[in-house]
Design a protein around this motif. Structure first.
Motif, short mmCIF file in Angstrom:
data_model
loop_
_atom_site.label_atom_id
_atom_site.label_comp_id
_atom_site.label_asym_id
_atom_site.label_seq_id
_atom_site.Cartn_x
_atom_site.Cartn_y
_atom_site.Cartn_z
N ILE A 123 0.56 -1.50 -0.59
CA ILE A 123 -0.38 0.40 -0.04
C ILE A 123 0.73 1.49 -0.61
CG2 ILE A 123 -1.89 1.39 1.23
CD1 ILE A 123 -2.25 -1.45 0.17
N SER A 124 1.30 1.24 0.71
CA SER A 124 3.20 2.46 0.93
C SER A 124 4.34 1.84 1.78
CB SER A 124 2.44 3.56 1.60
OG SER A 124 1.85 2.85 3.61
N THR A 125 4.73 2.46 1.38
CA THR A 125 6.34 2.64 2.72
C THR A 125 6.66 4.26 2.54
OG1 THR A 125 8.71 1.45 2.49
CG2 THR A 125 8.06 2.60 -0.05
N GLN A 126 7.61 4.03 3.53
CA GLN A 126 7.94 5.49 4.00
C GLN A 126 9.25 5.15 4.29
OE1 GLN A 126 6.99 8.87 3.62
NE2 GLN A 126 5.80 7.89 2.38
N ASN A 127 10.64 6.24 5.16
CA ASN A 127 11.39 5.84 5.71
C ASN A 127 11.90 7.01 6.54
OD1 ASN A 127 14.88 7.41 5.49
ND2 ASN A 127 14.55 4.62 5.54
N LEU A 170 1.61 8.17 -12.45
CA LEU A 170 1.74 9.75 -12.01
C LEU A 170 1.91 10.76 -12.66
CD1 LEU A 170 4.95 8.35 -10.80
CD2 LEU A 170 2.53 8.86 -9.05
N HIS A 171 1.51 10.33 -14.52
CA HIS A 171 1.07 11.49 -15.07
C HIS A 171 0.34 13.10 -14.99
CE1 HIS A 171 -2.25 9.85 -17.21
NE2 HIS A 171 -1.99 11.85 -17.25
N ASP A 172 -0.61 12.42 -13.98
CA ASP A 172 -1.76 13.91 -13.63
C ASP A 172 -1.65 13.58 -12.26
OD1 ASP A 172 -3.14 15.67 -15.26
OD2 ASP A 172 -5.05 14.79 -14.24
N THR A 173 -0.07 13.47 -11.68
CA THR A 173 0.09 13.88 -10.46
C THR A 173 -0.68 15.75 -9.79
OG1 THR A 173 1.64 13.79 -9.93
CG2 THR A 173 0.86 11.49 -9.05
N GLY A 174 0.64 16.62 -10.71
CA GLY A 174 0.63 17.60 -10.65
C GLY A 174 -0.97 18.41 -10.82
N SER A 175 -2.11 17.65 -11.37
CA SER A 175 -2.61 18.44 -11.24
C SER A 175 -3.46 19.11 -10.49
CB SER A 175 -3.62 18.09 -12.76
OG SER A 175 -4.48 16.84 -11.98
N PHE A 176 -3.61 18.30 -8.98
CA PHE A 176 -3.97 17.96 -7.93
C PHE A 176 -3.37 19.49 -6.82
CE2 PHE A 176 -3.38 17.45 -2.79
CZ PHE A 176 -4.13 17.12 -3.09
N ILE A 177 -2.16 19.84 -7.20
CA ILE A 177 -1.31 20.94 -6.82
C ILE A 177 -1.83 22.55 -7.94
CG2 ILE A 177 1.07 22.54 -6.44
CD1 ILE A 177 1.33 19.40 -5.66
N ILE A 186 4.15 -1.32 -9.09
CA ILE A 186 3.22 -1.01 -9.95
C ILE A 186 1.30 -0.22 -8.60
CG2 ILE A 186 0.80 -1.05 -10.88
CD1 ILE A 186 3.16 -2.91 -13.20
N SER A 187 1.40 -1.32 -7.68
CA SER A 187 0.10 -1.08 -7.00
C SER A 187 0.45 -0.15 -6.01
CB SER A 187 0.03 -2.27 -5.83
OG SER A 187 1.17 -2.44 -4.51
N GLU A 188 2.18 0.17 -5.38
CA GLU A 188 1.90 1.35 -4.68
C GLU A 188 1.92 2.66 -5.31
OE1 GLU A 188 6.15 3.69 -1.89
OE2 GLU A 188 6.52 1.64 -3.37
N THR A 189 2.81 3.13 -6.40
CA THR A 189 2.41 3.47 -7.68
C THR A 189 1.04 4.04 -7.77
OG1 THR A 189 4.69 2.93 -8.51
CG2 THR A 189 3.08 4.69 -9.37
N LYS A 190 0.30 3.42 -7.34
CA LYS A 190 -1.34 3.29 -7.58
C LYS A 190 -1.72 4.31 -6.70
CE LYS A 190 -2.65 0.00 -11.42
NZ LYS A 190 -3.43 -1.37 -11.37
N VAL A 191 -1.63 3.71 -5.66
CA VAL A 191 -1.45 4.27 -4.02
C VAL A 191 -1.32 5.77 -3.93
CG1 VAL A 191 -1.91 4.54 -1.37
CG2 VAL A 191 -1.78 1.88 -2.47
N ILE A 192 -0.71 5.63 -4.91
CA ILE A 192 0.18 7.63 -4.84
C ILE A 192 -1.04 8.96 -5.42
CG2 ILE A 192 1.66 9.17 -5.47
CD1 ILE A 192 3.99 6.56 -4.31
N ALA A 193 -1.14 7.80 -6.74
CA ALA A 193 -2.01 8.35 -8.04
C ALA A 193 -2.91 9.04 -6.90
CB ALA A 193 -1.73 7.52 -8.97
N ASP A 194 -4.05 7.56 -6.52
CA ASP A 194 -4.87 7.85 -5.92
C ASP A 194 -4.51 9.15 -4.47
OD1 ASP A 194 -8.09 6.94 -4.95
OD2 ASP A 194 -6.92 6.49 -3.39
N LYS A 195 -3.58 9.56 -4.21
CA LYS A 195 -3.37 10.21 -3.04
C LYS A 195 -3.97 11.66 -3.64
CE LYS A 195 -0.08 12.15 0.26
NZ LYS A 195 1.47 11.59 0.64
N TYR A 196 -3.50 11.94 -4.52
CA TYR A 196 -3.54 13.12 -5.59
C TYR A 196 -4.42 13.14 -6.13
CZ TYR A 196 1.42 14.21 -4.13
OH TYR A 196 2.31 14.42 -3.13
N LYS A 197 -5.61 12.28 -6.11
CA LYS A 197 -6.50 12.45 -6.51
C LYS A 197 -7.04 12.13 -8.63
CE LYS A 197 -8.53 13.34 -3.08
NZ LYS A 197 -9.66 12.32 -2.22
#
Length: 524
Positions: free
Chosen positions: A159-163, A385-392, A334-345
């Motif tokens: 789902i996610s990973t953090q350091n 991830l191509h559209d993550t920036g539109s969240f900002i 891939i699954s982690e990247t989809k979670v990131i994309a979901d975070k940025y709507k």
């Protein structure tokens, strides 16, 4: 001979360890020898930012001794890696050069995400309890000398990973100056650790139910020695199979923790027959897991003494087709990247449609354009991830997508690979620059790689410009020196055709073939 002899060397924060393995397709992975020697490079890097000449000399002496040990076993294949102590040292380039000159060895410095991904390969290479545990909420906690990695699995997916910069050695070094100014060093350590872990839980585990903790990392050896000597839950040294005997429930951990925190480092040194430095590291490691138990309400803790060396051996076995992993690491990425994309709507239907057409184009052209399976993975991640920036900001999507990717760790990707994805996205909405504008960031080879990825995504993106997924089925063929992309749809594609034609010029420049979009009105 159906097996290989392989040596893995980890230049870690407080020791250099080497394991020699016998690896076979039928026999699996077996350790033949294990040696380790302490160093101070972690203490030096975390306190002063650089390694001393004396420590570099010691590393070289140890590595030369390991070279002789490798000769005894006839080792021809090996890998040597450096982690955070090497990665963060200001003089690491000089260190790597001296090691090469004095030992002949080249050390590969792993990014944090590469390091953790290699670590987890030893868990995922065979079918074991790991795969059963991650069906439910599970937190894989990897504590090293320099940092800790928290990787959240659920429904068999990452789902996610953090350091977090909460490695045992780093904690000790960071708080050493304050230890003489407090009446309770234990409370000081606890408060320092708690803040980061609590914030992690609030930001990344909200709404999730964590049932299990899997504890891994090179800091567990002394941890498990105490557990086994004092008969906590019949703990014995474990392997990557995570057998039932290597577990502690919450009550068992509480008893262990209360006992550890009631003893001084001097008492632990005598109790464990180890050095004072090693015994001192037990307290922060124990506190990390205590806080994680408290913050997650986990029920059980599985312990495994797998090491980074074991991960390197698993990676070698996989890459040389000695073993097929039971758990696919690319699926995790891939699954982690989809979670990131979901975070940025991000619009999932939109990026999945672009991915479908991008992969169609990629797979059709890959052999003639020397594109690899790793390029294919980077293409998928870039599309997600191509559209993550539109969240900002909707007017600077490319720039913001670039910043998001560069500041987001993705387990299993190197810093360089993240940079390639980020640069691909930076120029999705504007003209791709010539090599001279990017030569300080990428090599000529990588420049060509990202132009190909960029051109494919731009073309596939134009086919869903309306975000309505008009093309449900796509066919590709080369005819009359043109690349015909035919989509089944009965709707008006004037918008898509217009943007497709605008982006066809760059695609032709990159691939040397003109793409044309065709519509097949299939009423059946």
């Amino acid at each position: 001979m159906d097996y290989s002899t392989f040596a893995a060397i980890d230049v870690g924060s407080h020791e250099i360890s080497m394991k020699i393995y016998e690896i076979g397709a039928e026999s699996g992975i077996h350790v033949l020898d294990y040696v380790h020697h302490s160093t101070k490079i972690g203490l030096e890097t975390y306190s002063a930012g650089r390694m001393t000449y004396a420590s570099i000399e010691r590393v070289c002496r140890i590595l030369n001794a390991y070279k002789e040990k490798m000769k005894e076993y006839g080792v021809k294949s090996y890998q040597i890696v450096g982690t955070s102590a090497v990665r963060e040292a200001e003089n690491n380039i000089l260190f790597l050069e001296q090691v090469k000159e004095k030992t002949g060895f080249t050390i590969k410095v792993l990014s944090n995400s590469e390091q953790r991904a290699v670590y987890y390969k030893s868990l995922a290479i065979t079918d074991n309890s790991f795969h059963k545990l991650i069906k439910k909420g599970t937190l894989l906690v990897d504590v090293s000398g320099g940092s800790m990695q928290l990787s959240h699995y659920d429904c068999e997916q990452l789902i996610s990973t953090q350091n977090l910069k909460l490695g045992s050695l780093r904690i000790q070094e960071t708080l050493s100056a304050l230890s003489q100014k407090t009446v309770s060093y234990k409370n000081l350590v606890y408060e320092y650790i708690y803040d980061d872990i609590h914030n992690y839980k609030e930001h990344f585990l909200a709404g999730y139910n964590i049932k299990n903790i899997i504890a891994v990392g090179n800091q567990l050896r002394i941890f498990m020695r105490y557990l086994s000597r004092h008969n906590f839950a019949s703990i014995m040294p474990s392997d990557s199979r995570l057998k039932k005997k290597d577990t502690l429930d919450r009550a068992g951990y509480d008893r262990f923790y209360n006992e550890i925190t009631s003893k001084t480092p001097q008492e632990l040194t005598k109790d464990l027959d180890t050095s004072f430095e090693q015994a001192s590291l037990l307290l922060p490691v124990a506190m990390i897991y205590e806080i994680i138990f408290s913050e997650t309400d986990a029920e059980n803790m599985w312990l495994s003494d797998i090491t980074l060396c074991d991960g390197m051996a698993a990676d070698f076995a996989e890459s040389h087709e000695k073993m097929i992993p039971a758990h696919n690491s690319e699926d995790d990425i891939i699954s982690e990247t989809k979670v990131i994309a979901d975070k940025y709507k991000c619009n999932k239907e939109h990026y999945e449609n672009i991915m479908y057409n991008s992969l169609k184009i990629f797979d059709f052209l890959k052999e003639s354009n020397f594109m690899t399976s790793r390029d294919r993975l980077l293409l998928q991640l870039a599309v997600i991830l191509h559209d993550t920036g539109s969240f900002i900001n909707l007017s600077e999507v490319g720039e913001n997508s670039y910043k998001i990717v560069m500041s987001t760790e993705i387990l299993g990707l190197s810093h360089k690979e993240r940079s390639l994805i980020a640069l691909t996205l930076l120029y999705l909405h504007k003209e791709f620059p010539g090599y001279n504008a990017l030569k300080s960031d990428v090599s000529k080879k990588d420049y060509i790689r990202i132009t190909k990825l960029n051109a494919i995504i731009k073309l596939a993106g134009s086919m869903d410009k309306s975000h309505t997924q008009k093309f449900k089925k796509t066919g590709i063929e080369i005819k009359d020196e043109k690349l015909y992309i035919t989509g089944d749809t009965i709707t008006d594609i004037t918008l898509e055709r217009g943007f497709f034609e605008q982006r066809a010029d760059f695609f032709e420049e990159v691939f040397g073939i003109r793409p044309e979009l065709r519509q097949r009105k299939n009423f059946g």
